[in-house]
Write a protein that holds these residues in place. Structure first.
Motif, PDB file in Angstrom:
ATOM      1  N   CYS A   1      19.490  21.843  32.574  1.00 36.13           N
ATOM      2  CA  CYS A   1      20.299  20.641  32.334  1.00 36.13           C
ATOM      3  C   CYS A   1      21.515  20.938  31.473  1.00 36.13           C
ATOM      4  O   CYS A   1      22.624  20.467  31.762  1.00 36.13           O
ATOM      5  CB  CYS A   1      19.438  19.555  31.687  1.00 36.13           C
TER       6      CYS A   1
ATOM      7  N   TRP B   1      11.641  15.456  32.953  1.00 27.48           N
ATOM      8  CA  TRP B   1      12.093  16.845  32.795  1.00 27.48           C
ATOM      9  C   TRP B   1      13.526  16.888  32.294  1.00 27.48           C
ATOM     10  O   TRP B   1      13.846  17.640  31.374  1.00 27.48           O
ATOM     11  CB  TRP B   1      11.965  17.555  34.140  1.00 27.48           C
ATOM     12  N   ALA B   2      14.391  16.068  32.890  1.00 29.31           N
ATOM     13  CA  ALA B   2      15.789  16.038  32.474  1.00 29.31           C
ATOM     14  C   ALA B   2      15.935  15.494  31.057  1.00 29.31           C
ATOM     15  O   ALA B   2      16.718  16.016  30.255  1.00 29.31           O
ATOM     16  CB  ALA B   2      16.606  15.196  33.447  1.00 29.31           C
TER      17      ALA B   2
ATOM     18  N   GLY C   1      13.987  22.841  31.559  1.00 30.10           N
ATOM     19  CA  GLY C   1      14.808  21.642  31.427  1.00 30.10           C
ATOM     20  C   GLY C   1      16.025  21.863  30.562  1.00 30.10           C
ATOM     21  O   GLY C   1      17.143  21.455  30.890  1.00 30.10           O
TER      22      GLY C   1
ATOM     23  N   TRP D   1      25.457  20.732  32.388  1.00 27.97           N
ATOM     24  CA  TRP D   1      26.379  19.912  31.595  1.00 27.97           C
ATOM     25  C   TRP D   1      27.552  20.740  31.078  1.00 27.97           C
ATOM     26  O   TRP D   1      28.709  20.332  31.182  1.00 27.97           O
ATOM     27  CB  TRP D   1      25.647  19.265  30.430  1.00 27.97           C
TER      28      TRP D   1
END
Length: 261
Positions: free
Chosen positions: A210, A36-37, A206, A214
């Motif tokens: 993610c 997923w990441a 995702g 970030w």
């Protein structure tokens, strides 16, 4: 490039699981979380870099803008092409693996699904409400607004910035749409194959989660390092984006658990 370090280091281990027979017996969470990441981090590069390159080819500016003094343009081409190939390779391994192991969870049409449970409904609704905030803000940035941006960013707006912000808005919209369809099963989507909203929820959550995380870390670190600090709106936009992505992921997982049961 740091933003894809997790995906890069995790990829060899994930690829090993996807190509070995014993990988079918690995607990789902040990594979799905890093996958997923990896999907979330690599998909925007796979989509965005070709778009940026096309714009540069037409206008003569784009991908390398803002890179002067940091990296030459050809370095970005080599590195990001490698990331694209990595993403496509992982997808090529994961799709047949998932089809063999879990194809039952996305069979049929949306109209054939039973009523959804309360968990996915609540998380989908909450994600839709929260996701509207970063989606609107980033759409404004894509259209040229400088609201909430520090002076050093407004002074160096490039085509790349507008492209990436526009795509980020689309990722939020696609992810929220996919999970809402899985949660509420509207009649107008009844003929749609389940795999399409599931793919939107999986990939979109995702990307939103993610990259939101970030970017939040990146803007907070930029203030620590002495550059002009991030604005409150930037921090809120990325933080809410991260939370939205996690909620969307929770809704998608809830749907998968219902189908698996």
């Amino acid at each position: 490039m740091t933003r894809t370090r997790f995906a890069t280091t995790a990829s060899p281990h994930v690829a090993l699981l996807l190509t070995q027979s014993w990988g079918r017996r690995v607990p789902a969470g040990l594979l799905l979380v890093p996958m997923w990441a990896a999907c979330g981090l690599l998909l925007p590069i796979t989509v965005g870099f070709p778009v940026q390159s096309a714009v540069k080819a037409v206008t003569g500016s784009g991908v390398a803008d803002g890179a002067e003094g940091f990296l030459d343009g050809w370095v970005f081409g080599v590195v990001y092409t490698g990331f694209i190939l990595q993403g496509l390779s992982l997808a090529g391994l994961f799709v047949p693996y998932a089809r063999e192991r879990w194809s039952r969870v996305w069979r049929g049409r949306v109209a054939d699904l039973p009523a959804a449970g309360p968990v996915i409904r609540v998380t989908a609704a909450a994600a839709a409400v929260l996701g509207s905030f970063p989606a609107v803000v980033r759409l404004l940035w894509a259209l040229g607004s400088t609201v909430g941006l520090p002076a050093d960013r407004t002074a160096h707006h490039t085509a790349d910035f507008h492209i990436l912000e526009g795509l980020s808005t689309l990722y939020v919209a696609a992810a929220v749409t996919g999970v809402l369809v899985l949660a509420f099963r509207p009649r107008r989507a009844g003929a749609t194959a389940v795999k399409f909203p599931l793919a939107l929820g999986w990939l979109g959550s995702g990307v939103v989660g993610c990259w939101g995380g970030w970017l939040l870390i990146a803007v907070l670190m930029s203030g620590v390092e002495g550059a002009e600090g991030p604005t409150v709106l930037m921090v809120l936009t990325y933080a809410v984006g991260m939370i939205t992505g996690l909620l969307l992921a929770a809704g998608t997982v809830s749907f998968l658990r219902e189908r698996a049961a």
